[in-house]
Write an enzyme that holds these catalytic residues in place. Structure first.
Site, mmCIF file in Angstrom:
data_model
loop_
_atom_site.group_PDB
_atom_site.id
_atom_site.type_symbol
_atom_site.label_atom_id
_atom_site.label_comp_id
_atom_site.label_asym_id
_atom_site.label_seq_id
_atom_site.Cartn_x
_atom_site.Cartn_y
_atom_site.Cartn_z
ATOM 1 N N ARG A 82 0.812 -1.224 0.000
ATOM 2 C CA ARG A 82 0.000 0.000 0.000
ATOM 3 C C ARG A 82 0.845 1.275 0.000
ATOM 4 N NH1 ARG A 82 -3.399 -2.496 4.938
ATOM 5 N NH2 ARG A 82 -1.475 -3.720 5.045
ATOM 6 N N TYR A 111 39.295 24.411 -8.812
ATOM 7 C CA TYR A 111 39.112 23.298 -9.753
ATOM 8 C C TYR A 111 39.723 23.657 -11.094
ATOM 9 C CZ TYR A 111 36.471 19.615 -12.215
ATOM 10 O OH TYR A 111 36.093 18.514 -12.936
HETATM 11 C C1 UD1 Z 1 -1.639 -6.177 11.241
HETATM 12 C C2 UD1 Z 1 -2.559 -7.103 12.040
HETATM 13 C C3 UD1 Z 1 -3.788 -6.296 12.455
HETATM 14 C C4 UD1 Z 1 -3.374 -5.095 13.278
HETATM 15 C C5 UD1 Z 1 -2.355 -4.253 12.510
HETATM 16 C C6 UD1 Z 1 -1.755 -3.207 13.447
HETATM 17 C C7 UD1 Z 1 -2.255 -9.355 11.159
HETATM 18 C C8 UD1 Z 1 -2.831 -10.422 10.298
HETATM 19 N N1 UD1 Z 1 -2.957 -8.233 11.226
HETATM 20 O O1 UD1 Z 1 -2.332 -5.800 10.066
HETATM 21 O O2 UD1 Z 1 -4.643 -7.118 13.244
HETATM 22 O O3 UD1 Z 1 -4.514 -4.323 13.592
HETATM 23 O O4 UD1 Z 1 -1.261 -5.060 12.036
HETATM 24 O O5 UD1 Z 1 -0.978 -2.292 12.745
HETATM 25 O O6 UD1 Z 1 -1.238 -9.548 11.787
HETATM 26 N N2 UD1 Z 1 5.073 -8.664 7.906
HETATM 27 C C9 UD1 Z 1 6.062 -9.591 7.739
HETATM 28 N N3 UD1 Z 1 5.807 -10.691 6.983
HETATM 29 C C10 UD1 Z 1 4.607 -10.904 6.385
HETATM 30 C C11 UD1 Z 1 3.596 -9.924 6.552
HETATM 31 C C12 UD1 Z 1 3.845 -8.823 7.333
HETATM 32 O O7 UD1 Z 1 7.149 -9.435 8.270
HETATM 33 O O8 UD1 Z 1 4.470 -11.921 5.715
HETATM 34 C C13 UD1 Z 1 5.349 -7.461 8.746
HETATM 35 C C14 UD1 Z 1 5.228 -6.177 7.973
HETATM 36 O O9 UD1 Z 1 6.481 -5.813 7.420
HETATM 37 C C15 UD1 Z 1 4.746 -5.208 9.034
HETATM 38 C C16 UD1 Z 1 4.019 -6.081 10.040
HETATM 39 O O10 UD1 Z 1 4.429 -7.405 9.775
HETATM 40 O O11 UD1 Z 1 5.838 -4.577 9.688
HETATM 41 C C17 UD1 Z 1 2.508 -5.952 9.899
HETATM 42 O O12 UD1 Z 1 2.114 -6.306 8.594
HETATM 43 P P1 UD1 Z 1 1.010 -5.489 7.798
HETATM 44 O O13 UD1 Z 1 0.855 -6.071 6.458
HETATM 45 O O14 UD1 Z 1 1.235 -4.048 7.899
HETATM 46 O O15 UD1 Z 1 -0.296 -5.894 8.657
HETATM 47 P P2 UD1 Z 1 -1.621 -5.031 8.829
HETATM 48 O O16 UD1 Z 1 -2.481 -5.243 7.645
HETATM 49 O O17 UD1 Z 1 -1.298 -3.648 9.206
HETATM 50 MG MG MG Z 2 0.456 -2.589 9.145
#
Ligand code: UD1
Ligand code: MG
Length: 468
Positions: free
Chosen positions: A8, A387
Site C-alpha cells: 500500500r 578546480y
Molecule cells: C496487522 C494485524 C492487524 C493489526 C495491525 C496493526 C495481522 C494479520 N494483522 O495488520 O490485526 O490491527 O497489524 O498495525 O497480523 N510482515 C512480515 N511478513 C509478512 C507480513 C507482514 O514481516 O508476511 C510485517 C510487515 O512488514 C509489518 C508487520 O508485519 O511490519 C505488519 O504487517 P502489515 O501487512 O502491515 O499488517 P496489517 O495489515 O497492518
Molecule cells: Mg500494518
C-alpha cells in the site's frame, strides 16, 4: 516483523525503511525496544532483506531471520521461533510499521504480563495491546465473549458487517508465553480473505485451548498507529515531530512556532536556544545552548557550538564554533569547519574549508578546499578557484590576511601571514608574509573622452530611424 513489502506504500523501498521524522520506521521501533531495556531481538526480514538488515547493521543485540516468501504475520513469527530459546520467559512481538509505540508502553505490557506469571492461578498465555478508535478501518478487531474475555482478532477483510462495528482494535503488539505461542503457530492455516497465515489467529486458537488472554489498553491511542500507506506515514511523522518539539521545549529550548518546524528525532539542541519558524533540523545535527536559529534554516548533520546566530541558511555536514554568525543566505557544504567567532555572511558558499577564529567572509564569496587562518578578512566577491577542470586544489591563507574585494585565488596557492591582496587581483603565485600583492593592469586615463565622443554619438542617434 519487518519482512513485508508494504504494497500500500506503492514504493520500491521496503515499507519499514520509509522515514518518519528522520528515522526509518523500523529504526524508530528499534530505538524504543532498546529504550525499554530489551537487548535480545530477532528481526524478521524478507522483502528487501539486505537493505533492511543493513539499516540496523552494527546495532547491538539484534539478530535476523529470513522470511521467504512472505506468507503473513503468523508465518513471519514462525521463521523467528527457531532463534528464540524455549526457556524465554516472555516473547514480545512488534510490527516494524508502528513507529509511535513508546518504550513505556512496552514496559507496561511486560510488567502486566510478568506480574500475572507470578501471582495468578492461571497465568496469562498472551497479552495484547489494544485501543478504541473512532475510525478503526483497516485494523484487526478485538472480539470478546459475553464475560468480556478475548476470543479472537478478526481482520478487516474477514470481518462481518457486525464485527466491523467493533471499535476496539489490535495494535499489533503482543507478549506470549513461549510454549503457547509455539503450539498455536504450528496450527495456523491460511483459510482467510488474504490467503495468509495470520499471527492474529493465535488468539482464537489459544482462547479455544482455554488459555488465558488479556488486553492492555494503550495509554495514548495514537501509539497504536500502524503505517500502511503514505497518508498514515505523514500522520505518524507529524506526531513524532510534535513529540520532539515538546521534548526540546520542556528541556529549555524556545520554539516560536513548533508546527512550522521539523526537528528530526536524533537532533540535539541546548537550553536557551531559540528556534524561529520554518526551520528544519535534520539527521545527526547538534546545536549548542544560547543560539538563535532564525527563520528558514535547513541544517543537516551539522555540529553547532554555543551562542551562534544562523539566519535563513543551508548547512550540510558543517561544523560551527561558538559565537559564529551565519547568514542570511549562507550555504555551508560538507567539510565547512568554522572556529569560534567566525562570520559568514550573505551569498557565501563554503565547502571543505577550515576557517580560523575571528575570520570574516561577509559577502558574495566561494571558499572551497581552503585553509584560512585567524582574523582573516575575505573581501566581498572573493573566489578560491579550486578546480582546474580535472583536479581540486588547496588554497592556504595564513593569519591576519586581508583579501581585497573581487579577488581570485587560483589554487594551489598560498597567502602567508599578514599579507594583503589588492582588490581585483587574480593571485596565481605564493604571496609572502606581510607582503602586498597587486595583480591588475595599471589604470589608464584618456582625457576629454566623453566630450570628444559625444557629438558623434549624438549624430548617430539622430540619424537612426525611429522605432515604435
Ligand atoms: C496487522 C494485524 C492487524 C493489526 C495491525 C496493526 C495481522 C494479520 N494483522 O495488520 O490485526 O490491527 O497489524 O498495525 O497480523 N510482515 C512480515 N511478513 C509478512 C507480513 C507482514 O514481516 O508476511 C510485517 C510487515 O512488514 C509489518 C508487520 O508485519 O511490519 C505488519 O504487517 P502489515 O501487512 O502491515 O499488517 P496489517 O495489515 O497492518
Ligand atoms: Mg500494518
Amino acid at each position: 516483523m519487518a519482512a513485508g513489502k508494504g504494497t500500500r506504500m506503492k514504493s520500491n523501498l521496503p515499507k519499514v525503511l520509509h522515514k518518519a521524522a528522520g528515522r526509518t520506521m523500523l529504526g524508530q521501533v528499534w530505538h524504543e525496544v532498546r529504550a525499554a531495556g530489551i537487548d535480545n531481538c530477532v528481526i524478521v526480514v524478507g522483502h528487501g532483506a539486505e537493505q533492511v538488515q543493513a539499516s540496523l547493521a552494527g546495532e547491538p543485540g539484534c539478530r535476523f531471520a529470513l522470511q521467504m516468501p512472505q506468507l503473513g504475520t503468523g508465518h513471519c513469527v514462525q521463521q523467528a521461533l527457531p532463534q528464540i530459546l524455549p526457556q524465554t520467559q516472555a516473547v514480545l512481538i512488534l510490527c516494524g510499521d508502528t513507529p509511535l509505540l513508546r518504550a513505556q508502553t512496552i514496559n507496561a505490557m511486560y510488567q502486566r504480563y510478568a506480574a500475572s506469571q507470578q501471582k495468578d492461578n492461571q497465568p496469562l498465555a498472551g497479552l495484547l495491546l489494544t485501543t478504541i478508535l473512532d475510525n478503526p478501518h483497516g485494523y484487526g478487531r478485538i472480539v470478546r465473549n459475553n464475560d468480556g474475555s478475548v476470543t479472537a482478532i478478526v481482520e478487516e477483510k474477514d470481518a462481518s458487517a457486525e464485527q466491523r462495528q467493533i471499535r476496539e482494535i489490535n495494535a499489533g503488539a503482543y507478549i506470549f508465553n513461549y510454549a503457547a505461542l509455539q503450539s498455536a503457530l504450528a496450527r495456523l492455516d491460511n483459510n482467510n480473505a488474504q490467503g495468509e497465515y495470520y499471527l492474529t489467529d493465535v488468539i482464537s486458537l489459544l482462547a479455544a485451548d482455554g488459555q488465558r488472554l488479556d488486553t492492555l489498553p494503550a495509554a495514548d491511542p495514537l501509539e497504536t498507529t500502524g503505517v500502511n500507506d503514505r497518508v498514515q506515514l505523514a500522520a505518524a511523522a507529524a506526531e513524532l515531530f510534535r513529540r520532539k518539539a515538546e521534548e526540546l521545549m520542556l528541556a529549555g529550548v524556545t520554539i516560536i512556532n513548533p508546527v512550522s518546524c521539523c526537528i528530526e528525532m536524533d537532533v540535539q539542541v541546548g537550553a536557551d536556544t531559540i528556534i524561529y519558524p520554518n526551520c528544519q533540523l535534520r539527521g545527526q545535527t547538534s546545536i549548542g545552548s544560547g543560539c538563535v536559529i532564525d527563520s528558514d534554516c535547513l541544517i543537516t548533520d551539522s555540529q553547532i557550538g554555543n551562542d551562534c546566530t544562523i539566519t535563513k541558511s543551508v548547512l550540510n555536514q558543517a561544523t560551527i564554533g561558538d559565537r559564529a554568525n551565519i547568514g542570511p543566505f549562507a550555504y555551508l557544504r560538507p567539510g565547512a569547519n568554522l572556529a569560534e567567532d567566525v562570520k559568514v555572511g550573505d551569498f557565501a558558499e563554503l565547502k571543505n574549508a577550515r576557517i580560523g577564529r575571528g575570520s570574516k567572509i561577509p559577502h558574495l564569496s566561494y571558499i572551497g578546499d581552503a585553509e584560512v587562518g585567524e582574523n582573516v578578512n575575505i573581501g566581498c566577491g572573493t573566489i578560491t578557484c579550486n578546480y582546474d577542470g580535472v583536479n581540486k586544489h588547496l588554497t592556504k591563507i595564513g593569519n591576519n590576511v586581508f583579501v581585497g574585494s573581487n579577488s581570485n585565488l587560483v589554487a594551489p596557492v598560498e597567502v602567508q601571514d599578514d599579507a594583503f591582496i589588492a582588490a581585483g587581483s587574480t593571485i596565481t603565485k605564493q604571496v609572502g608574509a606581510g607582503a602586498l600583492a597587486v595583480e591588475r593592469s595599471p589604470q589608464r586615463e584618456i582625457a576629454n573622452w566623453g566630450r570628444e565622443k559625444s557629438p558623434k554619438a549624438l549624430a548617430a542617434i539622430k540619424s537612426s530611424p525611429k522605432q515604435d
